[in-house]
Design an enzyme around this catalytic site. Sequence first.
Site, PDB file in Angstrom:
ATOM      1  N   LYS A   1       7.763  -0.924   1.015  1.00  0.00           N
ATOM      2  CA  LYS A   1       8.358  -0.260   1.710  1.00  0.00           C
ATOM      3  C   LYS A   1       9.389   0.684   0.873  1.00  0.00           C
ATOM      4  O   LYS A   1       9.553   2.104   0.712  1.00  0.00           O
ATOM      5  CB  LYS A   1       9.207  -0.679   2.925  1.00  0.00           C
ATOM      6  CG  LYS A   1       9.657   0.361   3.881  1.00  0.00           C
ATOM      7  CD  LYS A   1      10.131  -0.295   5.281  1.00  0.00           C
ATOM      8  CE  LYS A   1       9.258  -0.961   6.029  1.00  0.00           C
ATOM      9  NZ  LYS A   1       9.748  -1.739   7.081  1.00  0.00           N
TER      10      LYS A   1
ATOM     11  N   ARG B   1      15.817  -2.785   7.166  1.00  0.00           N
ATOM     12  CA  ARG B   1      14.381  -3.173   7.257  1.00  0.00           C
ATOM     13  C   ARG B   1      13.901  -4.183   6.279  1.00  0.00           C
ATOM     14  O   ARG B   1      14.310  -3.926   4.864  1.00  0.00           O
ATOM     15  CB  ARG B   1      13.609  -1.990   7.385  1.00  0.00           C
ATOM     16  CG  ARG B   1      13.821  -1.329   8.559  1.00  0.00           C
ATOM     17  CD  ARG B   1      13.019   0.227   8.257  1.00  0.00           C
ATOM     18  NE  ARG B   1      13.333   1.132   9.125  1.00  0.00           N
ATOM     19  CZ  ARG B   1      12.991   1.655  10.193  1.00  0.00           C
ATOM     20  NH1 ARG B   1      11.753   1.111  10.622  1.00  0.00           N
ATOM     21  NH2 ARG B   1      13.423   2.635  11.048  1.00  0.00           N
TER      22      ARG B   1
ATOM     23  N   GLY C   1       5.174  -6.531  11.256  1.00  0.00           N
ATOM     24  CA  GLY C   1       5.759  -7.240  12.275  1.00  0.00           C
ATOM     25  C   GLY C   1       6.180  -8.494  12.035  1.00  0.00           C
ATOM     26  O   GLY C   1       6.640  -9.018  13.033  1.00  0.00           O
TER      27      GLY C   1
ATOM     28  N   MET D   1       8.383  -9.896   9.785  1.00  0.00           N
ATOM     29  CA  MET D   1       9.844  -9.987   9.374  1.00  0.00           C
ATOM     30  C   MET D   1      10.808  -8.860  10.253  1.00  0.00           C
ATOM     31  O   MET D   1      10.176  -8.184  11.012  1.00  0.00           O
ATOM     32  CB  MET D   1       9.888  -9.941   7.828  1.00  0.00           C
ATOM     33  CG  MET D   1       9.293 -11.042   7.163  1.00  0.00           C
ATOM     34  SD  MET D   1       9.505 -10.855   5.538  1.00  0.00           S
ATOM     35  CE  MET D   1       8.556  -9.368   5.272  1.00  0.00           C
TER      36      MET D   1
ATOM     37  N   ARG E   1       2.698   3.935   4.068  1.00  0.00           N
ATOM     38  CA  ARG E   1       1.970   3.011   3.371  1.00  0.00           C
ATOM     39  C   ARG E   1       0.687   3.282   3.615  1.00  0.00           C
ATOM     40  O   ARG E   1       0.103   3.780   4.639  1.00  0.00           O
ATOM     41  CB  ARG E   1       2.632   1.745   4.066  1.00  0.00           C
ATOM     42  CG  ARG E   1       2.118   1.414   5.528  1.00  0.00           C
ATOM     43  CD  ARG E   1       2.683   0.086   5.957  1.00  0.00           C
ATOM     44  NE  ARG E   1       2.658  -0.095   7.507  1.00  0.00           N
ATOM     45  CZ  ARG E   1       3.232  -0.593   8.303  1.00  0.00           C
ATOM     46  NH1 ARG E   1       3.911  -1.426   7.893  1.00  0.00           N
ATOM     47  NH2 ARG E   1       3.082  -0.833   9.580  1.00  0.00           N
TER      48      ARG E   1
ATOM     49  N   HIS F   1       1.387  -3.826  18.416  1.00  0.00           N
ATOM     50  CA  HIS F   1       1.201  -5.278  17.597  1.00  0.00           C
ATOM     51  C   HIS F   1       0.038  -5.759  17.632  1.00  0.00           C
ATOM     52  O   HIS F   1      -0.581  -6.057  16.464  1.00  0.00           O
ATOM     53  CB  HIS F   1       2.505  -6.249  18.132  1.00  0.00           C
ATOM     54  CG  HIS F   1       2.303  -7.421  17.392  1.00  0.00           C
ATOM     55  ND1 HIS F   1       1.824  -8.658  18.037  1.00  0.00           N
ATOM     56  CD2 HIS F   1       2.934  -7.692  15.997  1.00  0.00           C
ATOM     57  CE1 HIS F   1       2.045  -9.522  16.921  1.00  0.00           C
ATOM     58  NE2 HIS F   1       2.524  -8.882  15.941  1.00  0.00           N
TER      59      HIS F   1
ATOM     60  N   SER G   1     -25.848 -26.773 -11.896  1.00  0.00           N
ATOM     61  CA  SER G   1     -25.487 -25.957 -10.687  1.00  0.00           C
ATOM     62  C   SER G   1     -24.287 -26.912 -10.122  1.00  0.00           C
ATOM     63  O   SER G   1     -24.289 -28.071  -9.782  1.00  0.00           O
ATOM     64  CB  SER G   1     -26.200 -25.774  -9.759  1.00  0.00           C
ATOM     65  OG  SER G   1     -25.752 -25.227  -8.678  1.00  0.00           O
TER      66      SER G   1
ATOM     67  N   CYS H   1     -22.702 -23.907  -6.221  1.00  0.00           N
ATOM     68  CA  CYS H   1     -23.593 -24.028  -5.040  1.00  0.00           C
ATOM     69  C   CYS H   1     -22.767 -24.427  -4.041  1.00  0.00           C
ATOM     70  O   CYS H   1     -23.403 -24.533  -3.045  1.00  0.00           O
ATOM     71  CB  CYS H   1     -24.810 -24.389  -5.304  1.00  0.00           C
ATOM     72  SG  CYS H   1     -24.981 -26.137  -5.625  1.00  0.00           S
TER      73      CYS H   1
ATOM     74  N   TYR I   1     -24.000 -17.479 -12.132  1.00  0.00           N
ATOM     75  CA  TYR I   1     -24.097 -16.979 -10.805  1.00  0.00           C
ATOM     76  C   TYR I   1     -23.432 -17.891  -9.598  1.00  0.00           C
ATOM     77  O   TYR I   1     -23.069 -19.151  -9.915  1.00  0.00           O
ATOM     78  CB  TYR I   1     -25.740 -17.118 -10.280  1.00  0.00           C
ATOM     79  CG  TYR I   1     -26.184 -18.397 -10.300  1.00  0.00           C
ATOM     80  CD1 TYR I   1     -26.034 -19.015  -9.058  1.00  0.00           C
ATOM     81  CD2 TYR I   1     -26.936 -19.105 -11.342  1.00  0.00           C
ATOM     82  CE1 TYR I   1     -26.528 -20.582  -8.913  1.00  0.00           C
ATOM     83  CE2 TYR I   1     -27.318 -20.343 -11.243  1.00  0.00           C
ATOM     84  CZ  TYR I   1     -27.112 -21.046 -10.040  1.00  0.00           C
ATOM     85  OH  TYR I   1     -27.650 -22.336  -9.844  1.00  0.00           O
TER      86      TYR I   1
HETATM   87  C1  PEP Z   1     -22.431 -29.726  -3.081  1.00  0.00           C
HETATM   88  O1  PEP Z   1     -21.856 -31.206  -2.868  1.00  0.00           O
HETATM   89  O2  PEP Z   1     -21.418 -28.677  -3.379  1.00  0.00           O
HETATM   90  C2  PEP Z   1     -23.478 -29.245  -2.701  1.00  0.00           C
HETATM   91  C3  PEP Z   1     -23.792 -28.149  -2.695  1.00  0.00           C
HETATM   92  O3  PEP Z   1     -24.291 -30.174  -1.932  1.00  0.00           O
HETATM   93  P1  PEP Z   1     -24.112 -30.763  -0.590  1.00  0.00           P
HETATM   94  O4  PEP Z   1     -23.183 -29.799   0.099  1.00  0.00           O
HETATM   95  O5  PEP Z   1     -25.698 -30.572  -0.080  1.00  0.00           O
HETATM   96  O6  PEP Z   1     -23.683 -32.073  -0.795  1.00  0.00           O
END
Ligand code: PEP
Length: 869
Positions: free
Chosen positions: A22, A92, A101, A103, A333, A451, A760, A827, A847
Amino acid sequence: MNKLIYFFEEDNNSGKELLGGKGANLAEMTKLGLPVPSGFTITTESCIRFLNDETFFEKELKEHIIASINKLEQQTNKSFTEENHLLLVSVRSGAASSMPGMMDTILNLGLNDKRVRSFAKLTNVAFAYDCYSRLLQMFGDVVYSINKENFNRVRHDLEKQLNKKQQDFSEEQQQQLIEAFKSLFITHDVRFPQDPIEQLFEATKAVFKSWNNQRAKVYREIHHIPHHLGTAVNIQSMVFGNSGNNSGTGVVFTRNPSTGENKLFGEFLINAQGEDVVAGIRTPEPIETLQNLLPTAYKEFVHYAEQLEKHYKDMQDIEFTIENEKLFILQTRNGKRTAKAALQIALDLVAEQRLTKKEAVLRISPEAIDQLIHPIFDEKELTNAKLLATGLPASPGAATGELVFTAEKAKEYHALGKKVILVRQETSPEDIEGMVVSQAIVTSRGGMTSHAAVVARGMGTCCVTGCESLHIQEESKTMMCGDIRLAEGDLVSVDGSSGCLYLGDIPTIVVENNQNLQQLLAWADEYASLKVRANAETVSDLQTAIDFGASGIGLARTEHMFFGEKRVLEMRRVILAQDNQEFEAALTKLLEFQQEDFYQMFKAVHDKPMIIRLLDPPMHEFLPHTMNEINTLAKQLKRRPSEVQNQIEKLQETNPMLGHRGCRLGITEPKIYQMQVRAIFNSAIKLMKEGFLVRPEVMIPLVSEENELRNIKEFLTETVLETFKEQQVEPFPYEIGTMIELPRACLIADRLAMNSDFFSFGTNDLTQMTFGFSRDDIGKFINSYKEKEIMVQDPFQTLDQTGVGELIKLAVAKARQTKEGMMIGICGEVGGDPYSIPFFQKIGIDYISCSPYRIPAARLAVAQANLIN
Ligand code: PEP
Ligand code: MG
């Protein structure tokens, strides 16, 4: 050391970290020459210093505030303490990230019993005392936590007694009200300070402290705003929208915050102060009407709105006040908006050549993308649904749940695992915790900038406001919608896109991937380097993942494929087999099932890569638990129940998560892994013969020791070669990689890399094993941890960069020492977390892999991570 206070016109490059959003914008607007009431900003650093040591206020800050007020008096040619030429100020809060809203704010500061009389002479009695009573009320609430409702009750009682509204009170009657308000302070063992300077000091301290109030903390948690930033305090000379019918106040967005349409969108109230619009107590008028009522001010406003949008290159949320036809801009803003609007606006701004594609990609938050793939009601079902009421479509989405009328009840029901719809007359910041856990929020009062509307839009929660036909009776926990009476716990459905409230539950469907989203994500892909794969194994999930733009599958968990009725029986036969013949027969059946599964899966992902993980969970997970189920199984296996039961008991483990699972199964029962690999390659070969190109990627779970991997890789490679031979095909490329899910695996990653084509990181297990927190039981204590600020985030949701992250970083570096270009992915759940993705980008991950519905947001997050790194 930075200065403690900056005036709006001071040329500095401090930005919003020091001045708050602000304050920085007030300074910017002042520089642009907009009509901004004069004032100054006490910095966020001052706030932090005060919160760390309250004596800082007395020792240092105080004299700077006095000097600044003196300067403001000179600038405005008014006095803050004397009875003539009254200078009144607003106080303010304003943090670096907007926290609408959350604070506190106090208006009309500087009035007291004496000054209000001169003010009344200068203006009129109703106006002056309206301002003064508001000051008492806000001051009481913010500084001394005296609930505003107490003041409303006192006012209401006096109005009843005198049989007129406050605005019609005589001056004596107004004073009577003020005395009653002051008594409220006394009953709370405090007093309202008559000295304007003391008011200012107390108000400033209270606003500083509001940084740490519960609702602000919760808001920061939800929006991942760090707790150590503090809030700035803006002290600004007051202008009065409540000084008659040539005055007013409003909140306007330069584009529609729900749809993104390029047209002013907002509301105003004649003869009112800002809080009246936001509180939703009076229903405001649409901004276009101002054109007829105060045309000059309207024209001027339109001009400034355009100027601000151009300057900030974004849709603005502007607060203005008109005092006797003179327009003032109080605040601007970047406006909060729905995801749909955010996308529309970003794309339009690119088309208008005000933004580059890159800026557009950085402009949209990955969380906003989630909103776009939220459910909507099934149209067919809607035609038969009973409409209860219609209000304003404040925040899109569709939800069904049990009716509750208070935030407390919402929390209580939520803790019991119920889905709730919170219905209130209007919401206030105190309701935030109840709002967070609600599927939808409905209010009977208030506009699109109330709000409830602003907060719900921010959270992506479905919301309908201004549902005026609802009559809520909080005490009896009921609500009348026309002649239908509904009670707490009744099922209702809310459509935040149309503003409709329905009786009962209505099935929802998920919104199709829309064109705007595809456009943005296509741009995002141009800037990304991290690839986004999906965790999926059913054909329909694989399809969804591909439709959402997954570049492949990072984790196909095979255990899910053993759970159908027929399959689990064969699996049980394998586990409980009494001789080799029985074992082999069941395994052959499983091979057939798996072969068909993999065939369909490879087909669904077509030319994209897919990592298939071999069986991971402990065997007993496939076995029955109840005596009934055991009896049935015994019958199917033609055995005695007690015998089966004995076998099952022997398979039970004390610590299954640390037990006979993952690659350990592969070592004790190699035939299961061999069967899986045979199924993978048989189906790949079949597809190859049909003209598809399949490059299988096989993954071994839970490896902690080099020899485990070597052992399994050896027999799997043999099986693959055998399969090529059996199928009479030339060997084609394939990969065998490993999951890194254990701290030891991270430490010996260089050695594991020798026998692994890719890595992975299974961060679910890695987090579990690093912290020693059971991934299935963390719910029992993580909230206490967060409340006590022991941990800010659930490490299963957002990567713990300090510990688990360090292990991953180390493992990546070690692996690449062995194999320079080795493919490495993530993963576990944190793979799809936008707050963890920049870290993965930084340490050279190739990835991330996440569930299909997280893919669009992850595609955006990986692009942003690349652009900001
Ligand atoms: C993990 O452990 O992060 C994984 C992807 O395998 P799971 O969740 O199947 O144990
Ligand atoms: Mg795991």
